[in-house]
Design an enzyme around this catalytic site. Structure first.
Site, PDB file in Angstrom:
ATOM      1  N   ASP A   1     -19.461  31.688 -34.917  1.00  0.00           N
ATOM      2  CA  ASP A   1     -20.287  31.849 -33.732  1.00  0.00           C
ATOM      3  C   ASP A   1     -20.628  33.332 -33.631  1.00  0.00           C
ATOM      4  O   ASP A   1     -19.737  34.177 -33.706  1.00  0.00           O
ATOM      5  CB  ASP A   1     -19.485  31.420 -32.492  1.00  0.00           C
ATOM      6  CG  ASP A   1     -20.325  30.686 -31.497  1.00  0.00           C
ATOM      7  OD1 ASP A   1     -21.410  31.194 -31.167  1.00  0.00           O
ATOM      8  OD2 ASP A   1     -19.893  29.619 -31.025  1.00  0.00           O
TER       9      ASP A   1
ATOM     10  N   ASP B   1     -25.436  32.518 -30.618  1.00  0.00           N
ATOM     11  CA  ASP B   1     -25.349  32.282 -29.178  1.00  0.00           C
ATOM     12  C   ASP B   1     -26.582  32.827 -28.456  1.00  0.00           C
ATOM     13  O   ASP B   1     -27.005  33.958 -28.711  1.00  0.00           O
ATOM     14  CB  ASP B   1     -24.096  33.008 -28.662  1.00  0.00           C
ATOM     15  CG  ASP B   1     -23.734  32.637 -27.244  1.00  0.00           C
ATOM     16  OD1 ASP B   1     -23.359  31.478 -27.028  1.00  0.00           O
ATOM     17  OD2 ASP B   1     -23.822  33.513 -26.363  1.00  0.00           O
TER      18      ASP B   1
ATOM     19  N   HIS C   1     -18.832  22.365 -26.511  1.00  0.00           N
ATOM     20  CA  HIS C   1     -17.884  22.950 -25.567  1.00  0.00           C
ATOM     21  C   HIS C   1     -18.515  23.279 -24.215  1.00  0.00           C
ATOM     22  O   HIS C   1     -17.821  23.754 -23.325  1.00  0.00           O
ATOM     23  CB  HIS C   1     -17.301  24.218 -26.195  1.00  0.00           C
ATOM     24  CG  HIS C   1     -18.358  25.261 -26.408  1.00  0.00           C
ATOM     25  ND1 HIS C   1     -19.365  25.103 -27.340  1.00  0.00           N
ATOM     26  CD2 HIS C   1     -18.593  26.446 -25.788  1.00  0.00           C
ATOM     27  CE1 HIS C   1     -20.169  26.150 -27.284  1.00  0.00           C
ATOM     28  NE2 HIS C   1     -19.724  26.982 -26.350  1.00  0.00           N
ATOM     29  N   ASP C   2     -19.815  23.075 -24.063  1.00  0.00           N
ATOM     30  CA  ASP C   2     -20.483  23.376 -22.793  1.00  0.00           C
ATOM     31  C   ASP C   2     -20.933  22.105 -22.062  1.00  0.00           C
ATOM     32  O   ASP C   2     -21.693  22.190 -21.093  1.00  0.00           O
ATOM     33  CB  ASP C   2     -21.742  24.225 -23.046  1.00  0.00           C
ATOM     34  CG  ASP C   2     -21.408  25.645 -23.484  1.00  0.00           C
ATOM     35  OD1 ASP C   2     -20.330  26.149 -23.123  1.00  0.00           O
ATOM     36  OD2 ASP C   2     -22.238  26.246 -24.193  1.00  0.00           O
TER      37      ASP C   2
ATOM     38  N   GLU D   1     -28.636  28.797 -30.671  1.00  0.00           N
ATOM     39  CA  GLU D   1     -28.499  28.104 -29.390  1.00  0.00           C
ATOM     40  C   GLU D   1     -29.636  28.580 -28.498  1.00  0.00           C
ATOM     41  O   GLU D   1     -29.756  29.778 -28.244  1.00  0.00           O
ATOM     42  CB  GLU D   1     -27.146  28.430 -28.749  1.00  0.00           C
ATOM     43  CG  GLU D   1     -26.917  27.640 -27.493  1.00  0.00           C
ATOM     44  CD  GLU D   1     -26.307  28.429 -26.355  1.00  0.00           C
ATOM     45  OE1 GLU D   1     -25.722  27.810 -25.463  1.00  0.00           O
ATOM     46  OE2 GLU D   1     -26.425  29.676 -26.327  1.00  0.00           O
TER      47      GLU D   1
HETATM   48  C1  NOJ Z   1     -23.415  29.839 -24.672  1.00  0.00           C
HETATM   49  C2  NOJ Z   1     -22.026  29.436 -25.022  1.00  0.00           C
HETATM   50  O1  NOJ Z   1     -22.049  28.184 -25.655  1.00  0.00           O
HETATM   51  C3  NOJ Z   1     -21.251  29.414 -23.729  1.00  0.00           C
HETATM   52  O2  NOJ Z   1     -19.990  28.815 -23.871  1.00  0.00           O
HETATM   53  C4  NOJ Z   1     -21.154  30.824 -23.210  1.00  0.00           C
HETATM   54  O3  NOJ Z   1     -20.557  30.809 -21.940  1.00  0.00           O
HETATM   55  C5  NOJ Z   1     -22.548  31.485 -23.095  1.00  0.00           C
HETATM   56  N1  NOJ Z   1     -23.403  31.206 -24.198  1.00  0.00           N
HETATM   57  C6  NOJ Z   1     -22.411  32.979 -22.987  1.00  0.00           C
HETATM   58  O4  NOJ Z   1     -22.066  33.539 -24.228  1.00  0.00           O
END
Ligand code: NOJ
Length: 552
Positions: free
Chosen positions: A97, A201, A327-328, A263
């Site tokens: 990541d 990210d 994970h989000d 992402e």
């Molecule tokens: C996206 C990540 O997937 C998330 O977990 C994170 O809180 C934010 N970006 C900030 O880096």
């Protein structure tokens, strides 16, 4: 073009919650090494590791304080090298990541930057003087921290710095060529070490709008059940972002045989093509938020429409991702399926849907055993900043605490962060110590050991799907055409590649359906064979969450 990353099945590991080998309650790299055979048996060909760099851990590692070292909670650089070597031995690649939008405020760059206005690192970050004695603009931070502003005042130099996320995660200034060079050097260092790519990210947020103008939608003051709403579009897809990604591609990515997945919130298929079209040489594919990460549950009809749109990206020499959780997000079986009566049926239907759509497949740890959302009794059990921040804005604005928690439970990012459930031992066998976060109390019923033996096993179904992907290029390279586009419950599509044609049927809900005439007619066109199904027989009725693949 055929490539390994199009064919890949990526297994996402949230190290902190995966497997703890030293009893400190936190998952570690040695834990992943121990479980590599399991990952291989699942049929995964790539591991995506959430951030394991040195970090104060305010956002579970997305706040990096040193890009070139491993956080001691997770192990050492030696452990990392061993993990990489052991993964490669098993034919599994590994991607890191990569967080380029912000660092931790404890990163040495920021420590320097805040010292004085003429510090050589000042311009690594985004500093502005006050405007009329207040914040430089009206942007809100995405984590609902404090009174909500995306700006934090710093006494030493009496200016504000920008933080789209936590105040402990200052945004970097990508207009600065020195920052760019430092980042390129750092990425090359990881690639020279042997990693096979990056998950980038918030990659479409690196370039900020010129002049940092006010948002037309300022954060509303905390009101009622909704807390306040933050405009996340201000820094998304701004002019200059494509030039920057092309530059990173030319200086770094294109020099190695790697995959790069971005992402990208606030991106739909029409915008995505500019990031992922082969000829543009930026990145390989993006995660969009149109299906999985949406506070509003998408219907089958909406999912079909979204998949049709994204398939155009594939048709225009781009590539896409398929994922239903990470994970989000909440757990996919709880969000899209039914995690009680039809847990097996809905988890397997979703798995089949995921693997048979065009795009690279991403499996989030635990989904392969049908792990579910968690039902924690109070806010103290929650850890992640979004849920906790939003809860407080709601309660401050007068919402009843129980109602506030209730409204956040289903979508909380902590649903996916509870530790992996390996067996029926205390804490699901995740740790012999006290886990950093409570394990889902359903671990005695749902765990890997159980799934290995169960008659109806989500895990075995995943293994079958990944096995099919290796044997049938139609799953990766086949064309995609939907049938019964207007059917509100069924998702039906045809994949074709060379001499192979597949017909996939998914009943997305718990209602029964007669097998549609159009499907019968289609199957009558050739000698059909059932490739895979999640019920033991395949009759004239589609039962709740029934899913089938036919080849003909
Ligand atoms: C996206 C990540 O997937 C998330 O977990 C994170 O809180 C934010 N970006 C900030 O880096």
């Amino acid at each position: 073009m055929k490539t390994w990353w199009k064919e890949a099945v990526v297994y996402q590991i949230y190290t902190k919650s995966f497997y703890d080998t030293n009893g400190d309650g936190i998952g570690d790299l040695r834990g992943i090494i121990r479980k590599l055979d399991y990952i291989q048996s699942l049929g995964a060909t790539v591991i995506w590791l959430n951030p394991v760099y040195k970090s104060p851990d305010v956002d579970n590692g997305y706040d990096i304080s040193d890009y070139q070292s491993i956080d001691e909670r997770y192990g050492t650089l030696e452990d990392f090298r061993e993990l990489l070597a052991e993964a490669h031995k098993r034919g599994i690649r590994l991607i890191m990541d990569m967080v380029l939008n912000h660092t931790s405020d404890e990163h040495v760059w920021f420590q320097e930057s805040r010292k004085s206005k003429d510090n050589p690192y000042r311009d690594f970050y985004i500093w502005r003087p006050a405007r009329d004695g207040k914040e430089p603009n009206n942007w809100g931070n995405y984590f609902y921290e404090g009174r909500g502003s995306a700006w934090e005042y710093d006494e030493t130099t009496q200016e504000y710095y920008l933080h789209n996320y936590s105040r402990k995660m200052p945004d970097l200034n990508w207009d600065n060529p020195r920052l760019k060079e430092a980042m390129c050097r750092m990425m090359r260092w990881w690639l020279d070490l042997g990693v096979d790519g990056f998950r980038m990210d918030a990659i479409n947020r690196l370039v900020k709008p010129k002049g940092l103008p006010d948002s037309p939608n300022p954060p509303t003051p905390p009101v009622g059940i909704h807390g306040y709403v933050v405009d996340r579009t201000m820094c998304a897809n701004r002019p200059g972002i494509h030039e920057l990604l092309h530059e990173l591609n030319q200086k770094v990515f294109s020099k190695y045989d790697i995959m790069v997945v971005g992402e990208t919130g606030n991106v739909d298929a029409a915008i995505a093509i500019d990031y992922v079209q082969e000829e543009r040489q930026e990145i390989n594919m993006v995660f969009h938020f149109e299906i999985a990460k949406n506070p509003v549950l998408k219907t089958a009809a909406e999912i079909k429409e979204i998949q049709r749109r994204w398939n155009h990206v594939v048709e225009q020499h781009g590539w896409i991702t398929q994922y239903l959780s990470n994970h989000d997000t909440p757990r996919q079986v709880s969000w899209f399926g039914n995690d009680t009566t039809y847990r097996y049926q809905s988890a397997t239907m979703l798995a089949l849907l995921l693997h048979t759509h065009p795009g690279t497949v991403y499996i989030y740890q635990g989904e392969e055993i049908g792990m579910t959302n968690v039902d924690f009794p109070s806010i103290e059990y929650y850890n992640e900043k979004y849920t906790v921040g939003k809860y407080h804005t709601m309660v401050e604005s007068g919402t009843d605490p129980a109602a506030a928690l209730d409204s956040l439970k289903k979508t909380s990012r902590d649903n996916d962060r509870t530790p992996m459930q390996w067996n029926g031992a205390p804490h699901g066998g995740f740790t012999t110590g006290t886990p950093w976060m409570h394990v889902n109390p359903n671990y005695p019923q749902i765990n890997v050991e159980q799934e290995e033996q169960a008659e109806q096993s989500v895990l075995r179904f995943y293994r079958t799907l990944t096995g099919l992907r290796k044997a049938h290029p139609v799953m990766v390279y086949g064309t995609y055409r939907q049938l019964l586009e207007d059917d509100p419950d069924l998702i039906v599509y045809k994949r074709e590649y060379e001499s192979e044609t597949w017909l996939v049927l998914c009943n997305f809900y718990d209602r029964e359906h007669p097998l549609p005439q159009a499907v019968k007619e289609e199957l009558a066109k050739g000698n059909h064979r059932l490739v895979l199904a999640n019920y033991p027989d395949a009759g004239e009725v589609l039962r709740p969450y029934e899913a089938r693949i036919y080849s003909y």
